[in-house]
Structure formats: C-alpha cells, structure tokens
Design a protein around this motif. Structure first.
Motif, mmCIF file in Angstrom:
data_model
loop_
_atom_site.group_PDB
_atom_site.id
_atom_site.type_symbol
_atom_site.label_atom_id
_atom_site.label_comp_id
_atom_site.label_asym_id
_atom_site.label_seq_id
_atom_site.Cartn_x
_atom_site.Cartn_y
_atom_site.Cartn_z
ATOM 1 N N TRP A 342 1.490 -9.079 4.092
ATOM 2 C CA TRP A 342 0.464 -9.005 5.300
ATOM 3 C C TRP A 342 -0.877 -8.472 5.064
ATOM 4 O O TRP A 342 -1.703 -8.614 5.608
ATOM 5 N N SER A 343 -0.500 -7.137 4.162
ATOM 6 C CA SER A 343 -1.814 -6.536 3.765
ATOM 7 C C SER A 343 -2.934 -7.302 3.061
ATOM 8 O O SER A 343 -4.077 -7.191 3.177
ATOM 9 N N SER A 344 -2.515 -8.354 2.463
ATOM 10 C CA SER A 344 -3.330 -9.299 1.858
ATOM 11 C C SER A 344 -4.449 -10.044 2.611
ATOM 12 O O SER A 344 -5.352 -10.445 2.150
ATOM 13 N N LEU A 345 -4.075 -10.147 4.031
ATOM 14 C CA LEU A 345 -4.604 -10.975 4.816
ATOM 15 C C LEU A 345 -5.605 -9.885 5.804
ATOM 16 O O LEU A 345 -6.269 -10.447 6.682
ATOM 17 N N LYS A 346 -5.390 -8.627 5.590
ATOM 18 C CA LYS A 346 -6.398 -7.828 6.361
ATOM 19 C C LYS A 346 -7.708 -7.989 6.212
ATOM 20 O O LYS A 346 -8.546 -8.033 6.956
ATOM 21 N N ARG A 347 -8.169 -8.510 4.878
ATOM 22 C CA ARG A 347 -9.623 -8.868 4.940
ATOM 23 C C ARG A 347 -10.048 -10.076 5.843
ATOM 24 O O ARG A 347 -11.391 -10.096 5.904
ATOM 25 N N TYR A 348 -9.169 -10.609 6.408
ATOM 26 C CA TYR A 348 -9.640 -11.687 7.317
ATOM 27 C C TYR A 348 -9.721 -11.254 9.041
ATOM 28 O O TYR A 348 -10.293 -12.037 9.778
ATOM 29 N N THR A 349 -9.007 -10.291 9.051
ATOM 30 C CA THR A 349 -8.640 -9.931 10.510
ATOM 31 C C THR A 349 -10.006 -9.392 11.277
ATOM 32 O O THR A 349 -9.912 -9.491 12.635
ATOM 33 N N HIS A 350 -11.321 -9.319 10.548
ATOM 34 C CA HIS A 350 -12.413 -8.789 11.179
ATOM 35 C C HIS A 350 -12.984 -10.086 11.981
ATOM 36 O O HIS A 350 -14.149 -10.036 12.568
ATOM 37 N N LEU A 351 -12.566 -11.049 11.408
ATOM 38 C CA LEU A 351 -13.296 -12.669 11.600
ATOM 39 C C LEU A 351 -13.176 -12.733 13.216
ATOM 40 O O LEU A 351 -12.091 -12.452 14.023
ATOM 41 N N ARG A 352 -14.239 -13.325 14.023
ATOM 42 C CA ARG A 352 -14.152 -13.593 15.275
ATOM 43 C C ARG A 352 -13.475 -14.953 15.578
ATOM 44 O O ARG A 352 -13.423 -15.644 14.909
ATOM 45 N N GLN A 353 -12.943 -14.678 16.732
ATOM 46 C CA GLN A 353 -12.261 -16.073 17.299
ATOM 47 C C GLN A 353 -13.244 -16.971 17.872
ATOM 48 O O GLN A 353 -13.544 -17.116 18.881
ATOM 49 N N THR A 354 -13.851 -17.886 16.852
ATOM 50 C CA THR A 354 -14.911 -18.577 17.257
ATOM 51 C C THR A 354 -14.419 -19.873 17.439
ATOM 52 O O THR A 354 -15.415 -20.999 17.543
ATOM 53 N N GLY A 355 -13.265 -20.481 17.391
ATOM 54 C CA GLY A 355 -12.875 -21.742 17.510
ATOM 55 C C GLY A 355 -12.687 -22.494 16.301
ATOM 56 O O GLY A 355 -12.802 -21.989 15.243
ATOM 57 N N ASP A 356 -12.227 -23.729 16.190
ATOM 58 C CA ASP A 356 -12.079 -24.367 15.053
ATOM 59 C C ASP A 356 -13.189 -25.006 14.549
ATOM 60 O O ASP A 356 -13.812 -25.952 15.139
ATOM 61 N N LYS A 357 -13.550 -24.646 13.290
ATOM 62 C CA LYS A 357 -14.668 -25.167 12.608
ATOM 63 C C LYS A 357 -14.742 -26.425 12.313
ATOM 64 O O LYS A 357 -15.584 -27.369 12.209
ATOM 65 N N TYR A 358 -13.414 -27.055 12.263
ATOM 66 C CA TYR A 358 -13.138 -28.500 11.844
ATOM 67 C C TYR A 358 -12.739 -29.318 12.991
ATOM 68 O O TYR A 358 -12.521 -30.407 12.767
ATOM 69 N N ALA A 359 -13.216 -28.699 14.263
ATOM 70 C CA ALA A 359 -12.919 -29.658 15.636
ATOM 71 C C ALA A 359 -13.718 -30.972 15.666
ATOM 72 O O ALA A 359 -14.886 -30.712 15.498
ATOM 73 N N GLY A 360 -13.237 -32.072 15.613
ATOM 74 C CA GLY A 360 -13.913 -33.147 15.607
ATOM 75 C C GLY A 360 -14.338 -33.957 14.286
ATOM 76 O O GLY A 360 -15.450 -34.838 14.175
ATOM 77 N N TRP A 361 -14.022 -33.100 13.161
ATOM 78 C CA TRP A 361 -14.635 -33.370 11.748
ATOM 79 C C TRP A 361 -13.880 -34.727 11.651
ATOM 80 O O TRP A 361 -12.790 -35.217 11.401
ATOM 81 N N LYS A 362 -14.682 -35.564 11.056
ATOM 82 C CA LYS A 362 -14.247 -36.975 11.062
ATOM 83 C C LYS A 362 -13.666 -37.260 9.675
ATOM 84 O O LYS A 362 -12.610 -38.081 9.676
ATOM 85 N N TRP A 363 -13.609 -36.391 8.831
ATOM 86 C CA TRP A 363 -12.679 -36.319 7.852
ATOM 87 C C TRP A 363 -11.282 -35.858 7.760
ATOM 88 O O TRP A 363 -10.713 -35.972 6.884
ATOM 89 N N ALA A 364 -11.027 -35.094 9.002
ATOM 90 C CA ALA A 364 -9.926 -34.544 9.320
ATOM 91 C C ALA A 364 -8.621 -35.760 9.499
ATOM 92 O O ALA A 364 -7.498 -35.576 9.158
ATOM 93 N N ALA A 365 -9.074 -36.890 9.891
ATOM 94 C CA ALA A 365 -8.169 -37.913 10.162
ATOM 95 C C ALA A 365 -7.950 -38.539 8.914
ATOM 96 O O ALA A 365 -8.848 -38.966 7.988
ATOM 97 N N PRO A 366 -6.533 -38.582 8.305
ATOM 98 C CA PRO A 366 -6.162 -39.281 7.258
ATOM 99 C C PRO A 366 -6.525 -40.570 6.929
ATOM 100 O O PRO A 366 -6.814 -41.372 7.988
#
Length: 366
Positions: A342-366
């Motif tokens: 889990w220590s390998s993921l510490k670099r990410y814990t500073h990220l703010r909870q800004t929501g899903d970057k890909y919400a509504g992304w048209k390419w997400a649908a297969p």
C-alpha cells in the motif's frame, strides 16, 4: 583463424573487435573476443592469443574463465524468468560495450564503474537508466559463481553499485506525473477510429486505451488476458480478472493475481469478440501504434523532454489517479491496481476528491 570485426561506437569512433572461435566435432567449444582502438593492436592480440590457446590444457582453462559476454549469453539462454526489457539490456551490454570482452576474473568494480560512466558520457543515458543497466547485469553476477563456477565476483558489483550511487552516476527514477488530457484522448480515439474503419483487422485501440485506463492494467498484462480469466460481478462482488504474470520485482512469471475490475473495464471485456484472448494483438504492435499516433497528432514531438511525453503506461497512472479522485480508499484501489504494498500508493493520497474525470465520457461505453 581469428577474425576482426569493425564496429562504430556510440560516440562515433571506430572499434576493432578481435574474435576467436574454436570448434570440436562441429560444435563451438570456446569463443572469446577483445575490443581495440587500432586494428594493429587487434591483430597482435589475435596472434598472441591463438598461440596461447594452442598450448596443452589452454582451452580447458579458458572455459573455466569465460568472457562476460559468454556468461551473459548463458544467462539469457538458461533463465526461465527474464523479461523482455532485461534481455534487451543484457544483449546491448554484450554486443556494444568493451566490458563484455573481459574474462570473468578480470571484471572488477573499477571496470563496472567505468562501464556506468561510459553509459552517461558516451551514450547520454540518464542516471535512472544506468541503475537499471547495473541491476540487470548484477543478476548475472549473482548466479555466475554458484550456478556455473565462473570467477565472476558479485562483491565487485555490490561495490560498483555503492560507488555509482555516491558519485551520482545512478539514482532512483523520478515518479512520472504525466496524465492524458481529455482533449488528447479525443484526438487519439478519433485517429484510431479512422484507422479501424479503414483496416478492421487492426488492433482495436479505442477499446484498448479505454480498458487500460479503467482497469489500470499494464500493456503486457492486457495482451495476456484470456476470456476464461474473466469473472463477471456476482452477488454484490465486483467483476474480476486473473492477471497473468503480473509485474513484480521478485516474480516475473507465474505471478498470477486476481484483480477487481471497475464496471467500465468489465463492460469492455464483455463486449469483445469471444476467442482465447480478449485482445489478440502483440505488445509491440499496440505500443508502436500508440507512440506513432502521439507523434502524428502532435501530442508528442521528437524534441520534447521525456517527462512531458505521453506514454502508454501513463494510462495506468491516470486510471489509478481517477479512482482516488472518486473517493476510493487505498485497499479498494489496490484490489484493482494489484499493488502488493500500500505504501506504493501513498503518492496518490494527496489527490482531491474531485469526482470522476470520465463521467459521461462517450468512449467509456463499449
């Protein structure tokens, strides 16, 4: 009769490699080489060495103290767990650097440090990459004596590592922070859509890129996924996939690990044509297509610093970042990414909870 091969060094100068090959009953029983700056010196060494090898017992003694090049060859041939990058680095060392000409007993820490300095001064290799070269070469040193009885001193490699670190010749790789923008992904997806329409047999790069982001899987892992490795979501449990030969410092092969799949990644697998492999294309083909597209579209340029370039592996970083931005905790993210520590993921814990970057992304649908 020995031979002299002319080759061009990385700094543009010419080197002369004197090579000796001995066969018995049609099989190679001994070979060695030395590299020189002058052809006359190479010829003189050949004459002297061939005279020496004709003496009684000389070949037997030589086989007990082979060149580093021969030991690297043997390591590559006999190792069942060697990655593509490691094999490529070792081949580069044995084919292009004078240290490979030395007999095992002559490879000292001084020689290894000189090799590391040559990587930087002549080849322009970064200190982070020099560390990778020494690490891969160190694996050969580790087993040469206990496995084959060759006088290759692993203490010399340990000393060289220490000196290289103290001198700043090596250092840890900087953590990449590059992530694709939605605009860059839009360009890539449209580009590959055009190619797919023109050549339906080409790799489905739109789906591969989306899957790399949503699954957080590495390229090599993606190309190994079989349809039989996939388990759909069941009774409140997320979908999951068996990641074969997951990358790990200690286990290169046979390290098969079950990883959870976010819904978007699971949907892509379910939409793919049924066959043995979900994505039946090679890593070379996919990687080359991605690299080429980034250049064609102006996302990358030839003179752009590496930390500004977009790499395929940056899609994994973006996918992991996305999960933290969505508010996922470390254990839940690790179950997707496959990080053992889990220590390998510490670099990410500073990220703010800004929501899903890909919400509504048209390419997400297969």
């Amino acid at each position: 009769m020995g031979t002299i091969v002319i080759r061009k060094r990385g700094d543009g100068t010419v080197a002369y490699r004197a090579q000796i090959l001995r066969k018995q009953a049609g099989k190679i029983v001994h070979r060695e080489s030395e590299t020189f700056d002058r052809k006359q010196a190479a010829r003189a060494w050949l004459d002297a060495r061939e005279t020496e090898l004709r003496k009684p017992g000389a070949l037997t003694r030589a086989r007990k103290d082979p060149s580093l090049r021969d030991v690297i060859d043997q390591y590559i041939k006999e190792s069942s767990k060697i990655g593509r990058t490691k094999a490529q680095v070792l081949r580069t060392i044995k084919d292009e650097f004078a240290i490979a000409d030395l007999r095992c007993s002559k490879v000292t820490s001084t020689e290894v440090v000189a090799f590391a300095q040559e990587l930087i001064a002549v080849r322009g290799v970064k200190p982070q990459t020099v560390g990778n070269y020494l690490s891969h070469l160190g694996a050969v040193f580790t087993i040469a004596r206990p496995a084959w009885g060759y006088p290759l001193d692993d203490k010399a490699m340990d000393d060289a590592f220490l000196v290289a670190k103290k001198l700043g010749i090596t250092r840890k790789s900087d953590q990449r922070e590059r992530r694709p923008t939605l605009d860059e992904l839009e360009k890539l997806m449209n580009h590959f859509g055009t190619i797919q329409a023109r050549r339906p047999s080409s790799a489905p790069m739109q789906k591969i890129i989306a899957f790399a982001i949503f699954s957080t899987r590495r390229l090599e892992e993606i190309t190994r996924i079989q349809h039989s490795d996939y388990e759909p979501a069941l009774a409140g449990q997320p979908a999951r996939v068996l990641v074969r030969d997951m990358k790990h410092p200690g286990d290169k092969r046979g390290n098969n690990t079950w990883c959870d799949l976010p819904p978007e990644a699971a949907a892509i697998i379910e939409a793919m044509p049924k066959g043995k492999l979900v994505f039946p294309h090679t890593t070379d083909a996919i990687g080359a297509a991605f690299t080429r597209a980034c250049l064609v579209l102006g996302i990358n340029t030839e003179d752009m610093p590496d930390d500004e370039r977009l790499h395929f592996h940056d899609l994994r970083h973006d996918g992991v970042s996305r999960l933290f931005e969505m508010g996922w905790n470390v254990p839940k993210v690790a179950a997707v990414s496959g990080h053992r520590s889990w220590s390998s993921l510490k670099r990410y814990t500073h990220l703010r909870q800004t929501g899903d970057k890909y919400a509504g992304w048209k390419w997400a649908a297969p």
